[in-house]
Enzyme design. Structure first.
Site, mmCIF file in Angstrom:
data_model
loop_
_atom_site.group_PDB
_atom_site.id
_atom_site.type_symbol
_atom_site.label_atom_id
_atom_site.label_comp_id
_atom_site.label_asym_id
_atom_site.label_seq_id
_atom_site.Cartn_x
_atom_site.Cartn_y
_atom_site.Cartn_z
ATOM 1 N N GLY A 25 0.436 -1.083 -0.561
ATOM 2 C CA GLY A 25 0.220 -0.216 -0.341
ATOM 3 C C GLY A 25 0.969 0.834 0.001
ATOM 4 O O GLY A 25 0.074 2.101 1.035
ATOM 5 N N ASN B 221 0.699 3.633 -2.686
ATOM 6 C CA ASN B 221 0.546 4.381 -3.166
ATOM 7 C C ASN B 221 -1.271 4.753 -2.571
ATOM 8 O O ASN B 221 -1.753 5.758 -1.966
ATOM 9 C CB ASN B 221 -0.201 3.675 -4.404
ATOM 10 C CG ASN B 221 0.677 4.388 -5.928
ATOM 11 O OD1 ASN B 221 1.104 5.452 -6.115
ATOM 12 N ND2 ASN B 221 1.450 3.497 -6.387
ATOM 13 N N MET C 81 -3.858 -6.633 -6.994
ATOM 14 C CA MET C 81 -4.503 -7.910 -7.854
ATOM 15 C C MET C 81 -5.263 -8.349 -8.157
ATOM 16 O O MET C 81 -4.882 -9.861 -8.192
ATOM 17 C CB MET C 81 -2.975 -8.271 -6.719
ATOM 18 C CG MET C 81 -1.671 -7.690 -6.523
ATOM 19 S SD MET C 81 -1.002 -6.379 -7.699
ATOM 20 C CE MET C 81 -0.111 -7.692 -8.993
ATOM 21 N N ARG C 82 -5.964 -7.914 -8.445
ATOM 22 C CA ARG C 82 -7.595 -9.232 -8.890
ATOM 23 C C ARG C 82 -7.907 -8.574 -10.126
ATOM 24 O O ARG C 82 -8.146 -7.308 -10.144
ATOM 25 C CB ARG C 82 -8.317 -9.588 -8.176
ATOM 26 C CG ARG C 82 -8.023 -10.172 -6.383
ATOM 27 C CD ARG C 82 -7.604 -11.135 -6.605
ATOM 28 N NE ARG C 82 -8.110 -12.300 -7.739
ATOM 29 C CZ ARG C 82 -8.021 -13.799 -7.641
ATOM 30 N NH1 ARG C 82 -6.858 -13.639 -6.680
ATOM 31 N NH2 ARG C 82 -9.056 -14.502 -7.771
ATOM 32 N N ASN D 47 -7.181 4.006 -12.015
ATOM 33 C CA ASN D 47 -6.041 2.919 -11.087
ATOM 34 C C ASN D 47 -4.921 3.771 -11.777
ATOM 35 O O ASN D 47 -4.789 4.690 -12.561
ATOM 36 C CB ASN D 47 -6.589 2.140 -12.456
ATOM 37 C CG ASN D 47 -4.816 0.636 -12.224
ATOM 38 O OD1 ASN D 47 -4.510 0.747 -10.750
ATOM 39 N ND2 ASN D 47 -4.871 0.296 -13.201
ATOM 40 N N HIS E 125 -1.047 3.612 -13.199
ATOM 41 C CA HIS E 125 -0.575 1.547 -13.974
ATOM 42 C C HIS E 125 0.874 2.176 -14.150
ATOM 43 O O HIS E 125 1.434 3.230 -14.627
ATOM 44 C CB HIS E 125 -1.129 1.474 -15.368
ATOM 45 C CG HIS E 125 -0.107 0.551 -15.839
ATOM 46 N ND1 HIS E 125 -0.237 -0.813 -15.749
ATOM 47 C CD2 HIS E 125 0.546 0.701 -17.001
ATOM 48 C CE1 HIS E 125 0.461 -1.122 -16.355
ATOM 49 N NE2 HIS E 125 1.124 -0.795 -17.639
ATOM 50 N N GLU F 172 -11.524 -3.547 -20.342
ATOM 51 C CA GLU F 172 -10.224 -4.330 -20.845
ATOM 52 C C GLU F 172 -9.338 -3.974 -20.523
ATOM 53 O O GLU F 172 -8.914 -2.938 -19.855
ATOM 54 C CB GLU F 172 -9.724 -3.396 -22.852
ATOM 55 C CG GLU F 172 -11.277 -4.179 -23.366
ATOM 56 C CD GLU F 172 -12.482 -3.166 -23.338
ATOM 57 O OE1 GLU F 172 -12.487 -1.886 -22.529
ATOM 58 O OE2 GLU F 172 -13.267 -3.443 -23.641
#
Length: 217
Positions: free
Chosen positions: A14, A16, A93-94, A110, A112, A146
């Site tokens: 955690g 972030n 992570m899902r 999100n 990335h 996606e």
């Protein structure tokens, strides 16, 4: 003015999340964390949240073997019960199903570790080095079904330096992530970031951090 209520989804340390905790603690920041939710009971991020006095919850995917819809329905219910208005993925992570993404359409973001649309997926830092790009970085984007798709809210560029390996590059990108994520949340919470089709329009002047190069050239 009421603050935008965030739900932060984590699976691990955690870092972030901590950046968001620190930002939300600053006077005048327009958002607050209503809930930190993890799919792993031993995620260190839960300790970060508890230390900051933030509510936490665990919805373990292991409690729903072979039943992803039930797992995601439990997450959805938990977030809504806490009054969450914007979901922030921070090392969760899902893979989320189209159903869950649809439930939080334009309310799910999100971060990335690449300059999307380049280097979607995993191992972004080594792939950047293998490709020979001169700039790498990170992206905050709205989530779509996606993987690593969706309107881009903000990006930070990090130069690839001579002698870099994946670990050194990752450390510099992570430093930018910790500054970029709160910046993007602020834009959304202030109502300045608006989704327009496949793009995000930013109202008013764009702050420097929206195109930061770290370290400066």
């Amino acid at each position: 003015m009421s603050k935008l209520k965030l739900g932060v989804l984590i699976s691990g340390r955690g870092s972030n999340l901590q950046a968001l905790i620190d930002a939300c603690a600053a006077p005048g920041f327009p958002a607050e964390i209503a809930l930190v939710l993890s799919n792993k009971a031993d995620a260190f991020g839960l300790e970060r949240a508890a230390k900051a006095g933030i509510a936490t919850a665990v919805v373990s995917h292991r409690d729903y073997p072979g039943d992803k819809p039930a797992f995601e329905a439990a997450m959805d219910a938990t977030l809504r019960a806490s009054g969450v208005e914007l979901v922030c993925l921070a090392g969760f992570m899902r893979l989320l199903s189209p159903w869950f993404v649809g439930q939080w359409h334009n309310a799910l973001i999100n971060i990335h570790p690449s300059l999307l649309p380049s280097f979607k997926g995993l191992d972004t830092h080594q792939r950047a080095l293998d490709t020979g790009v001169r700039f790498h970085g990170c992206t905050v984007h709205y989530v779509r079904p996606e993987m690593d798709e969706g309107p881009i809210v903000a990006q930070a560029a990090v130069p690839v330096l001579p002698g870099d390996d994946a670990h050194r590059l990752a450390d510099r990108v992570l430093d930018s992530e910790h500054r970029l994520y709160p910046h993007a949340v602020r834009l959304i919470a202030e109502g300045r970031a608006r989704v327009d089709g496949d793009l995000v329009r930013i109202d008013g002047p764009v702050p420097e951090l929206a195109a930061v190069v770290n370290p400066p050239l």
